[in-house]
Design an enzyme around this catalytic site. Structure first.
Site, PDB file in Angstrom:
ATOM      1  N   CYS A   1       0.836  -1.197   0.000  1.00  0.00           N
ATOM      2  CA  CYS A   1       0.000   0.000   0.000  1.00  0.00           C
ATOM      3  C   CYS A   1       0.878   1.257   0.000  1.00  0.00           C
ATOM      4  O   CYS A   1       1.526   1.549  -0.996  1.00  0.00           O
ATOM      5  CB  CYS A   1      -0.969  -0.034   1.185  1.00  0.00           C
TER       6      CYS A   1
ATOM      7  N   HIS B   1      -3.534  -5.282   0.807  1.00  0.00           N
ATOM      8  CA  HIS B   1      -2.937  -5.729   2.079  1.00  0.00           C
ATOM      9  C   HIS B   1      -2.985  -7.256   2.169  1.00  0.00           C
ATOM     10  O   HIS B   1      -4.021  -7.821   2.533  1.00  0.00           O
ATOM     11  CB  HIS B   1      -3.685  -5.117   3.263  1.00  0.00           C
TER      12      HIS B   1
ATOM     13  N   GLU C   1      -1.621  -9.032   4.366  1.00  0.00           N
ATOM     14  CA  GLU C   1      -1.513  -9.460   5.758  1.00  0.00           C
ATOM     15  C   GLU C   1      -2.860  -9.678   6.431  1.00  0.00           C
ATOM     16  O   GLU C   1      -2.940 -10.373   7.460  1.00  0.00           O
ATOM     17  CB  GLU C   1      -0.679  -8.457   6.566  1.00  0.00           C
TER      18      GLU C   1
END
Length: 519
Positions: free
Chosen positions: A81, A174, A176
């Site tokens: 990002c 993202h 994660e």
């Protein structure tokens, strides 16, 4: 540690999740503030860098910048990002505000082969798509020299980019967060296949390394540990005991604020089953006297914290002057959240925290064997050490104990009422098979009374609130959807079996806006 990844934190709310996902790939990593000294970061001897997201735009005045050493090192870099936008901005690309911001779920279409996708399903015609989580207002408008587009979305022509020669990559989404399907596999591809880290970070390897480190640190000195029976202190104490045996003495202070049966379980497990040297101190009257008439939650926390430390100091002095090391069950989130200005510290929610909680005049050198572990890793290490499940899977418990779940003044009678109600909550959730699905569950004794009817008589008695939440990281949490029949059993048992309670309510507040604890 040469087999590791350095994560540079630019202020994203998801940064801890990046570390958790890398650890899940069995690769060691550490978080560093983006402006940490180069020597501190490079002392880790990382094999690659991950750049986190951020609430900033790369063009904001005072926005975090990309440390030059990360590029000059020649190591692989993955920007997420804002981290991707920083890479593009620093290397000659163009970043601009997006006409349509992307916050939430999106679909990314893979447009080019890359090592980042190697653990995904076969991509024969490069038309595979991924469900991802976006959270950005800016986007990369033109790629830096040497980069190619690896993926796109409806709103991002460059949802992923890569310079395969220099092993520099960026993802606009993202990976994660759990909302990104296959995100863990993408991160694993970067840290293992691109950076060349061996997936050897396991509970067993951690125990072996930690035992050696503790022995080297302590030598022939003696060590003391404040054992509460919670997961963190239990695992820390057991790990140090594995390393130095009877050089360790544990001090267990019974404050009177423990859950039902916990004091007896601590003594049984650590003194009798494991064979630790354990000093058990009954300090219930000391704490109750100090708390008399106190209703303010912060004041209760401070009183309990200071009283505990002073009693612990007294007992430690009685052991002799050669006990000059102190074991603490500090965890990695404690370390990260205590960095203060380095992370533009969040508002203080509560006191009595592990890190920085010791008075400056305490004469101990610290041993913190769990300092770089997350809670799930601590549990895995506890299991590897042979601790019983009832210790390893014990839910988080506040340092001041039940004192912060007895709203208002703390008395022995009110503690006993709460203890019995809390035990029923835990027993029923365990019987329903929900104990491990729910991250934290407990009862709260409210400082109000309500009218009820029992038999033919009117009652005016106490109210108990039941709190149960689900969460991955305790930074956010949602109230648990406990089946109505289980809630009914909990309520029925509390009202019928706990003297002085005639009403049970269920807390359906998420975090935020609420906190998990009531005080």
């Amino acid at each position: 540690m040469t087999n590791s990844i350095a994560i540079l934190d630019f202020g994203s709310q998801y940064t801890q999740l990046i570390a958790r996902r890398v650890r899940e790939a069995h690769v060691y990593c550490e978080l560093f503030p983006w402006d940490a000294p180069e020597a501190q970061v490079m002392a880790l001897r990382p094999k690659g860098f991950i750049l986190s997201g951020s609430p900033f735009s790369v063009y904001d005045l005072g926005a975090p910048t990309l440390p030059r050493y990360a590029l000059d090192s020649g190591l692989p870099v993955l920007g997420l990002c804002y981290g991707m936008q920083l890479l593009a901005h620093a290397l000659g690309g163009m970043v601009a505000p997006s006409q349509s911001r992307e916050y939430g779920p999106a679909i990314v279409e893979i447009t080019e082969s890359s090592p980042l996708w190697m653990h995904l399903a076969p991509i024969p015609n490069l038309q595979s798509s991924l469900d991802v989580w976006m959270s950005h207002g800016d986007r990369v408008e033109s790629l830096p020299p040497g980069f190619i587009a690896l993926a796109k979305s409806d709103n991002s022509p460059f949802a992923a980019m890569g310079d395969e020669r220099r092993k520099l990559y960026g993802l606009q989404f993202h990976p994660e967060v759990k909302h990104t399907s296959r995100g863990g596999e993408i991160l694993r591809a970067f840290v293992v296949d691109v950076c060349g880290c061996a997936p050897t970070w396991t509970p067993a390897s951690f125990v072996e390394q930690s035992v050696s480190a503790v022995r080297a640190q302590v030598g022939q000195a003696h060590v003391v540990c404040g054992l509460s029976g919670g997961v963190d202190s239990a695992v820390a104490a057991t790990l140090v005991h594995r390393a130095i045996g009877n050089q360790l003495t544990c001090i267990f202070v019974d404050t009177g604020m423990l859950r039902k049966g916990e004091g007896e379980q601590v003594v049984e497990t650590f003194q009798r089953a494991i064979g630790m040297k354990l000093v058990a101190v009954n300090a219930i009257e000391d704490f109750l006297t100090a708390l008399e008439g106190v209703a303010d939650p912060e004041e209760k926390r401070k009183i309990i914290g200071v009283k505990f430390i002073r009693i612990f100091e007294r007992e430690a002095r009685a052991l002799g002057a050669d006990h000059n090391f102190l074991v603490q069950g500090t965890l990695y989130p404690d370390v990260i959240e205590s960095r203060g200005p380095e992370r533009q510290a969040a508002a203080k929610i509560k006191t009595h925290h592990n890190v920085g909680g010791l008075p400056p005049d305490m004469q101990f050198k610290l041993i913190e064997p769990l300092r770089y572990l997350f809670k799930d890793e601590v549990r895995a290490v506890g299991s590897a050490l042979g601790l019983p499940d009832e210790i390893v899977w014990r839910q988080p418990f506040p340092g001041p104990g039940l004192a912060v779940r007895v709203l208002g003044e703390v008395t022995w009678d009110r503690l006993q009422t709460l203890r019995e109600a809390d035990a029923i909550v835990r027993e029923e959730l365990r019987a329903a098979g929900l104990e491990r699905e729910i991250a934290q569950s407990f009862a709260v004794l409210l400082p109000v009374k309500s009218v009820g009817v029992m038999g033919d008589g009117r009652t005016y008695q106490s109210v108990v609130a039941v709190r149960a939440v689900t969460t991955d990281d305790f930074m956010t949490a949602d109230w648990a959807r406990i089946p109505p029949d289980v809630l009914a059993r909990i309520s029925n048992r509390i009202v019928n079996q706990v003297s002085g309670v005639n009403r049970v309510v269920y807390d359906i507040t998420s975090k935020p806006p609420g906190t998990i604890e009531w005080e």
